[in-house]
Write an enzyme that holds these catalytic residues in place. Structure first.
Site, PDB file in Angstrom:
ATOM      1  N   LYS A 191      39.696 -15.568  -6.014  1.00 57.34           N
ATOM      2  CA  LYS A 191      38.655 -14.540  -5.845  1.00 57.34           C
ATOM      3  C   LYS A 191      38.574 -13.669  -7.104  1.00 57.34           C
ATOM      4  CE  LYS A 191      38.996 -14.747  -0.873  1.00 57.34           C
ATOM      5  NZ  LYS A 191      39.511 -14.225   0.406  1.00 57.34           N
ATOM      6  N   GLN A 217      42.955  -9.321   2.335  1.00 54.22           N
ATOM      7  CA  GLN A 217      43.208 -10.754   2.549  1.00 54.22           C
ATOM      8  C   GLN A 217      43.948 -10.975   3.870  1.00 54.22           C
ATOM      9  OE1 GLN A 217      42.123 -13.353   0.540  1.00 54.22           O
ATOM     10  NE2 GLN A 217      42.897 -14.637   2.188  1.00 54.22           N
ATOM     11  N   ASP A 259      33.328  -8.974   3.489  1.00 50.26           N
ATOM     12  CA  ASP A 259      33.631 -10.138   4.332  1.00 50.26           C
ATOM     13  C   ASP A 259      32.735 -10.210   5.567  1.00 50.26           C
ATOM     14  OD1 ASP A 259      35.525 -11.882   3.273  1.00 50.26           O
ATOM     15  OD2 ASP A 259      37.182 -10.504   3.689  1.00 50.26           O
TER      16      ASP A 259
END
Ligand code: NAD
Length: 287
Positions: free
Chosen positions: A54, A98, A121
């Site tokens: 990422k 995460q 997200d």
């Protein structure tokens, strides 16, 4: 193989170049880069790889990344404090925590501290709710990436029978809602579904998000179906999808490979979501 490959790597490269150009323009206009904060708690090896990829994606698209690596021993209060500080930091456009979090940490409480406008997200209840209502929202990266792939290959969605196997909050459910938003007739299957094979055989578009290698076999697939394989399974050190790729590829019209299909699109969609969050925050402040 009869099916045409849907090349996630190629679409991803094209999209990243577009994001890079747009985020450079943003920097020229505003005098600052779009910024993503990435929080990694603990040292799960797979999570470390995802976070590294990422951050590399940010570098390739002119997005600034701030990395917070915290020990697995961190308390709930300490983890919440980190996210709270990022939530009010005006220089941060997007926050990514995460998953999975180490045992003992309350994932929902931590994720819900990310304000919806920085929720790259698309997991926040406000964003999920807006997706359900058909309103503008940030949508989870994996299903959004699948939609991009279908669009790029000109797959007709409206009026088609779409079957999604899997009902998780991060893949199956938002995938079904996105297909519904584009007027597919959607069926969601899961571990308790009866007659799974018959339902799948009716699918013009079949999305597998199960987590079981080669679960979708050729006898479950209609001739000419578009088959999207979200699964990532490690078998003898190799990555395998949820679809029996070779045999299903004989029947499908389009199919995604694993690796090189949905996977690359997920991170690229995260970068796109980050860019969009940055732009929306900037416009909201100017008003
Ligand atoms: P999950 O474990 O949360 O959900 C799996 C779903 O599959 C559940 O809804 C369950 O009901 C269903 N299922 C399990 N066994 C079944 C059966 N026998 N018949 C029908 N349905 C069954 O998993 P997830 O987070 O949604 O991920 C699914 C897969 O996608 C995993 O392999 C994961 O690694 C992969 N994944 C890939 C990406 C990517 O970027 N490519 C992103 C997220 C997840």
């Amino acid at each position: 193989m009869n099916a045409k490959l849907i090349d996630g790597k190629a679409i991803s490269a094209k999209k990243r170049e577009e994001i890079r150009q747009k985020s450079e323009l943003f920097e020229k206009e505003t005098g600052r880069k779009i910024c993503l904060a990435v929080v990694l708690i603990g040292n799960d090896p797979a999570s470390e790889v995802y976070v590294r990829n990422k951050i590399r994606g940010c570098e390739a698209t002119n997005i600034k990344s701030l990395s917070y690596t915290l020990p697995a021993t961190i308390t709930q209060a300490q983890a919440e404090e980190v996210v709270r500080a990022l939530a009010v930091d005006d220089a941060v456009d997007g926050i990514l925590v995460q998953l999975p979090l180490p045992a003992g940490l309350n994932e929902t409480k931590i994720l819900n501290l990310i304000p919806p406008e920085k929720d790259v997200d698309g997991f926040h209840p406000v964003n999920v709710g807006n997706l359900v209502l058909g309103k503008e929202s940030t949508v989870a990266c994996t299903p959004m990436g699948v939609m991009t792939m279908l669009h790029e290959y000109g797959v007709e969605i409206s009026g088609k029978n779409a079957v999604v196997i899997g009902r998780s909050n991060i893949v199956g459910k938002p995938m079904a809602l996105l297909l519904l938003r584009e007027n597919a007739t959607v069926t969601v299957c899961h571990s308790k579904t009866k007659n799974l094979k018959e339902i799948c055989k009716n699918a013009d578009i079949l999305v597998a998000a199960i987590g079981r290698p080669a679960f979708v076999t050729a006898d479950m697939v209609k001739e000419g179906a578009v088959v999207i394989d979200v699964g990532i399974n490690r078998v003898d050190g190799k990555l395998k999808g949820d679809v029996d790729f070779e045999k299903v590829g004989e029947k499908a019209s389009y199919i995604t490979p694993v690796p090189g299909g949905v996977g690359p699109m997920t991170i690229t969609t995260l970068l796109e979501n980050t860019y969009l969050c940055g732009v929306k925050r900037y416009r909201a402040k100017k008003r």
